[in-house]
Write a protein that holds these residues in place. Structure first.
Motif, PDB file in Angstrom:
ATOM      1  N   ALA A 165       8.891  22.992  13.861  1.00  0.00           N
ATOM      2  CA  ALA A 165       8.749  23.441  15.244  1.00  0.00           C
ATOM      3  C   ALA A 165       7.263  23.574  15.552  1.00  0.00           C
ATOM      4  O   ALA A 165       6.534  24.260  14.844  1.00  0.00           O
ATOM      5  N   ILE A 166       6.819  22.916  16.608  1.00  0.00           N
ATOM      6  CA  ILE A 166       5.404  22.945  16.961  1.00  0.00           C
ATOM      7  C   ILE A 166       5.210  23.813  18.192  1.00  0.00           C
ATOM      8  O   ILE A 166       6.154  24.070  18.950  1.00  0.00           O
ATOM      9  N   PRO A 167       3.996  24.305  18.422  1.00  0.00           N
ATOM     10  CA  PRO A 167       3.722  25.083  19.633  1.00  0.00           C
ATOM     11  C   PRO A 167       4.050  24.280  20.884  1.00  0.00           C
ATOM     12  O   PRO A 167       3.732  23.109  20.986  1.00  0.00           O
ATOM     13  N   THR A 171      10.898  20.655  18.708  1.00  0.00           N
ATOM     14  CA  THR A 171      11.266  20.716  17.294  1.00  0.00           C
ATOM     15  C   THR A 171      11.528  19.303  16.795  1.00  0.00           C
ATOM     16  O   THR A 171      12.181  18.504  17.466  1.00  0.00           O
ATOM     17  N   TYR A 172      11.015  19.010  15.597  1.00  0.00           N
ATOM     18  CA  TYR A 172      11.162  17.678  15.010  1.00  0.00           C
ATOM     19  C   TYR A 172      11.948  17.773  13.709  1.00  0.00           C
ATOM     20  O   TYR A 172      11.674  18.638  12.864  1.00  0.00           O
ATOM     21  N   SER A 202       9.479  17.633  31.374  1.00  0.00           N
ATOM     22  CA  SER A 202       9.381  18.563  32.494  1.00  0.00           C
ATOM     23  C   SER A 202       9.143  19.996  32.027  1.00  0.00           C
ATOM     24  O   SER A 202       8.733  20.840  32.822  1.00  0.00           O
ATOM     25  N   PHE A 203       9.400  20.289  30.750  1.00  0.00           N
ATOM     26  CA  PHE A 203       9.176  21.626  30.219  1.00  0.00           C
ATOM     27  C   PHE A 203       7.799  21.774  29.590  1.00  0.00           C
ATOM     28  O   PHE A 203       7.382  22.881  29.251  1.00  0.00           O
ATOM     29  N   MET A 204       7.115  20.680  29.392  1.00  0.00           N
ATOM     30  CA  MET A 204       5.858  20.715  28.658  1.00  0.00           C
ATOM     31  C   MET A 204       4.718  21.096  29.581  1.00  0.00           C
ATOM     32  O   MET A 204       4.679  20.719  30.748  1.00  0.00           O
TER      33      MET A 204
END
Length: 301
Positions: A165-167, A171-172, A202-204
């Motif tokens: 999970a990245i900031p 999640t990858y 759209s969430f980034m």
């Protein structure tokens, strides 16, 4: 003696001769597949990062296959390194359920991108199947799956054991599958649940790479230009005041030019003036030519 010498000469030529070998099927050092469902389109973005074996002689013509539903690559780039790849020309040929992408490869790094619209949606449930067609042998095959922002219950077959999970909320899921021989198809089935049709992009939020302050190149600081703005505003105020001042003083004021004469409005020279505005009348005038006031002219006897 001559026979022995001839035999030794033939043996020497036999062992020193190196036959020219034709180049066989190219192989791949590594393939890293990125699978991003519902990222910036309501489809699945697939990005294949390919490194051709260093034993390959370039340029070489290679063919990669993508699903027919994808129609054509979104991008195809080739270069010496993954960081220096550039768009390159290619030809397409549809055969059955695959589109063959034929390209002249001039360097070991290849990046192939396409959008696959075959993402299945049933209410909140999603399902997608990726396939590596096995056109070439691969020494190391790696998969990275991006989980959509508001997705849950994500599962894959085979399993992608590593999760990162990245900031920012993404999640990858990743997995290494080692070597794959040529001709072996690698399928990956992805299922998850999603409550909305919103795309991940759209969430980034866009974050600056370095802190932004008044010293950042291209940034305009109000404190730098505030004194100039105040000075300019003051100049405009002064100019406006002078304009209205001179405009007011330039207006004729009848009272300033009004002349006072005897009640009969005639001077000693016999000239008549208007008792209202002081304008000199012409002989025979009964009304002022300027303000229209009736003149006090005595009747001639």
């Amino acid at each position: 003696m001559r026979r022995i010498f001839t035999l030794l000469l033939l043996l020497g030529l036999l062992f020193s001769f190196q036959p020219v070998r034709a180049q066989g099927q190219p192989s791949l050092s590594s393939v890293e597949v990125w699978i991003w469902p519902e990222y910036d389109r309501p489809e699945v973005l697939v990005v294949e990062h390919i490194l051709v074996s260093p034993d390959t002689t370039f340029p070489v013509t290679m063919t990669f296959r993508i699903p027919t539903a994808a129609v054509e690559p979104h991008a195809l780039a080739v270069g010496a390194t993954p960081e220096t790849v550039a768009d390159t020309a290619y030809t397409l040929k549809t055969v059955g359920e695959w589109v063959s992408v034929r390209v002249q490869v001039t360097g070991p790094a290849i990046q192939l991108e396409y959008y696959d619209p075959s993402l299945s949606k049933d209410g909140r449930n999603r399902e997608f199947i990726y396939q590596w067609p096995g056109d070439y042998a691969v020494e190391n095959f790696h998969v990275e799956l991006q989980q959509p922002f508001d997705a849950s219950a994500m599962q894959t077959e085979p399993s992608l054991p590593d999760m990162n999970a990245i900031p920012g909320g993404l999640t990858y899921h990743t997995g290494d599958f080692g070597a794959l021989p040529a001709g072996q198809i690698f399928p990956l089935t992805v299922t998850y649940q999603k409550e909305s049709e919103a795309l991940s992009i759209s969430f980034m939020t866009v974050e600056p790479s370095v802190p932004v302050d008044e010293n950042t190149a291209g940034r305009i600081s109000l404190q730098t230009y505030l004194p100039w703005l105040i000075a300019g505003f003051g100049v405009l105020m002064i100019a406006g005041g002078l304009y209205y001042y001179f405009r007011g003083t330039a207006r004729p004021r009848p009272s300033a030019h009004r002349r006072r004469h005897a009640p009969n409005e005639e001077t000693a020279e016999g000239q008549t003036y208007c008792p209202q505005c002081g304008t000199r009348a012409r002989p025979g005038d009964r009304f002022c030519r300027t303000c229209g006031t009736r003149l006090r002219v005595e009747a001639e006897e």
